[in-house]
Design a protein around this motif. Structure first.
Motif, short mmCIF file in Angstrom:
data_model
loop_
_atom_site.label_atom_id
_atom_site.label_comp_id
_atom_site.label_asym_id
_atom_site.label_seq_id
_atom_site.Cartn_x
_atom_site.Cartn_y
_atom_site.Cartn_z
N VAL A 294 0.83 -1.21 0.00
CA VAL A 294 0.00 0.00 0.00
C VAL A 294 0.86 1.26 0.00
CG1 VAL A 294 -1.82 -1.21 1.26
CG2 VAL A 294 -0.13 0.10 2.55
N GLY A 295 2.11 1.16 -0.41
CA GLY A 295 3.05 2.27 -0.27
C GLY A 295 2.60 3.58 -0.89
N LYS A 296 1.84 3.52 -2.00
CA LYS A 296 1.44 4.75 -2.68
C LYS A 296 0.36 5.52 -1.91
CE LYS A 296 2.89 5.93 -6.13
NZ LYS A 296 4.10 6.75 -6.45
N VAL A 297 -0.09 4.98 -0.79
CA VAL A 297 -0.95 5.73 0.12
C VAL A 297 -0.17 6.90 0.72
CG1 VAL A 297 -2.08 5.57 2.39
CG2 VAL A 297 -2.53 3.84 0.65
N TYR A 298 1.17 6.77 0.77
CA TYR A 298 2.02 7.78 1.38
C TYR A 298 2.76 8.60 0.33
CZ TYR A 298 1.21 5.84 6.01
OH TYR A 298 0.63 5.45 7.18
N LEU A 299 3.14 9.80 0.72
CA LEU A 299 3.80 10.73 -0.19
C LEU A 299 5.16 10.20 -0.64
CD1 LEU A 299 3.37 13.51 -1.49
CD2 LEU A 299 4.53 14.52 0.49
#
Length: 545
Positions: free
Chosen positions: A194-199
């Motif tokens: 889910v890394g693209k949840v973060y900037l």
């Protein structure tokens, strides 16, 4: 579009399961980008297992439990550790070229990473993930029962039944601009993290939490979403993004220093120093940056032999050299970045979710191995061990023909012909979501920021859902919808855990006492009939460990 197995994702988990499942039936492997665009391909460090005489299962188990900070499922840890060496041998047999000791024909050159008490990380220099992906993909392409379909965006799972008796029979997929039904006897979610949840993230662009979001919308149980691992050392440079500086660099003796050249880890973990677990190192770097106001810290390995550095880390050396950083003479600027989801879709020891005929593997799944903090290089091991166990489970089933029951067409399948031609509506919400998550639900949290994040994300999610219903479905809209749901799950799980534990660090709460026995998993599911926003979640149970 019927098949025996529908596998969503082409990383190590999906490919490993596909190769086993294809011996029994037809397999469709779908990926939303190209076949190698996955987190496995970016994994630098390696795969951890007991592979030397000075190591033992008990040591690896203990290191994993310590890293997991009391929330690991001990039985799962034992299973993964004890079954790991055999799975690595199978990777070698299909052609994975792990590096061997100089002059040795059999013994692997084992690396050491943070949290490990022994050298136990099999690697292919700093291209381990790419090498594993290459070998698995080549093997899959040779198999007549496996069909790999690229540029296919899964929208939602197809299910029958209600709540406790729900069954998955496939997925709705956007391919070549059309929505199609892919029906299967077994559906497997291997969509990564889910890394693209973060900037800021080390993850590939595809890591938008699709598997978690789809499973949640279908009613599956989701656990421990508050535990997001931030990798301490992502390259800080304006000309690149997502480039990881492997934990193995610290394992081979690199020091963390501030802008004054001062080594600082002794203030945070004087015993383990740079080889402390990732949560400790990430928080230490975050603290140093906030104290100094600097944009980054530095990883210094210039005291090691230049030829060793070039040979051991050819990719890192080459990338940094390309950007004007000679790592044999200059420290590497690094910052923490979102890296790995330790929670996910709740599964049992065979990879089964709470929905019949739906499995989850790899980073998408919450098996209990990682607890509150993943031990470095345990994730690739988990993927191959659970792929084998899931395939064994499927072998034991009497698989009936794919369900052909006519379905009520979801609203978005009509496609309405109404195109959303203003990209700003998607891009703006995407940017706001990621900034809210980075600023309010990042490495260090507090209850006030979590409350603010919750209010902001719910508002954005409602707007996204309105757009989703009104306009023709698109890949960008699907991803935006998914990160909104995953963001809510992370926030609500973080709010539900009121003490610091592992990767979840609260400024305004005291850490647990050593004798605290209230360790638990937070498990969420979809709340039905929420008036304005139908995908709100609720905490449904607490699992004690």
């Amino acid at each position: 579009m019927d098949s025996d197995y529908l596998i969503i994702g082409t990383g190590i988990a999906g490919l490993s399961f596909a190769l086993r499942a294809a011996k029994k039936g037809s397999v469709k492997l779908i990926t939303k980008k190209e076949e190698i665009a996955c987190a496995t391909n970016l994994a630098q460090g390696g795969i951890a297992a007991v592979l030397s005489e000075d190591d033992s299962f008990e040591l690896h188990i203990q290191d994993t439990l310590v890293s997991g900070d009391g929330l690991c499922d001990r039985e799962v840890v034992r299973i993964v550790v004890e079954e790991g060496p055999e799975r690595i041998q199978e990777l070698i047999e299909i052609g994975v070229g792990f590096v061997k000791k100089e002059g040795e024909k059999r013994d692997l050159d084992l690396g050491k990473e943070g949290g490990h008490s022994r050298r136990r990380v099999a690697h292919a220099y700093d291209l381990t993930g790419r090498e594993i992906e290459r070998a698995l993909l080549a093997e899959a392409k040779r198999h007549s029962n496996i069909e790999i379909l690229e540029n296919c965006q899964c929208i939602d799972l197809i299910t029958h039944g209600r709540e406790t008796k729900k069954k998955c029979i496939g997925a709705f997929v956007l391919t070549e601009g059309e929505v199609k039904e892919f029906r299967a006897k077994i559906t497997v979610l291997c969509t990564g993290g889910v890394g693209k949840v973060y900037l800021y993230t080390t993850n590939p662009d595809i890591a938008t939490g699709d598997g978690v979001a789809m499973a949640f919308r279908a009613g599956a149980k989701i656990a421990n979403m508050e535990f997001i691992q931030f990798h301490p050392t992502c390259l800080y440079h304006h000309q690149t993004k997502n480039f990881l500086i492997s934990e193995a660099v610290r394992g081979e003796g690199a020091f963390l220093v501030n802008s004054k050249g001062e080594r600082f880890m002794a203030k945070y973990d004087p015993k383990r120093m740079e080889l402390a677990t990732r949560d400790t190192v990430a928080r230490a770097i975050d603290s140093e940056m906030k104290k100094s106001g600097d944009d980054c810290v530095y990883l210094d390995i210039t005291h090691k032999d230049p030829e060793f550095i070039k040979n051991r880390f050819p990719t890192i050396y080459g990338k940094c050299k390309e950007l004007g950083i000679d790592v044999t003479r200059m420290p590497i600027p690094v910052v923490p970045a979102a890296h790995y989801l330790c929670g996910g879709v709740l599964t049992d020891t065979s990879g089964c979710t709470s929905i019949s005929n739906l499995l989850a593997l790899g980073e998408t799944a919450c098996t209990g191995l990682h607890g509150a903090n993943r031990l470095a290089s345990n994730s690739l091991l988990e993927a191959v061990v659970f792929a084998k166990r899931a395939a064994d489970y499927c072998d034991s089933l009497e698989l009936n023909h794919s369900d052909s029951t006519p379905l009520d067409r979801p609203q978005w399948m009509d496609n309405r012909g109404k195109l959303l031609d203003e990209a700003i509506l998607i891009n703006n919400n995407w940017d706001i979501l990621r900034r809210v998550m980075w600023n309010y639900v990042g490495i260090v949290r507090n209850s006030r920021r979590l409350d603010l994040a919750s209010k902001r994300v719910v508002e954005i999610a409602r707007e996204i859902e309105t757009l989703y219903k009104e306009y023709k479905v698109s890949a960008e809209m699907i991803e935006l919808r998914n990160i909104a749901i995953v963001s809510q799950l992370i926030i609500e799980a973080a709010k539900a855990r009121t003490t610091s534990q592992g990767l979840h660090f609260l400024q305004d709460e005291n850490p647990r006492n050593d004798d605290d026995t209230s360790n638990h998993w937070n498990v969420f599911s979809r709340k039905i009939n929420y008036a304005d926003y139908p995908w709100q979640s609720e905490k449904i149970e607490t699992i004690e460990v």
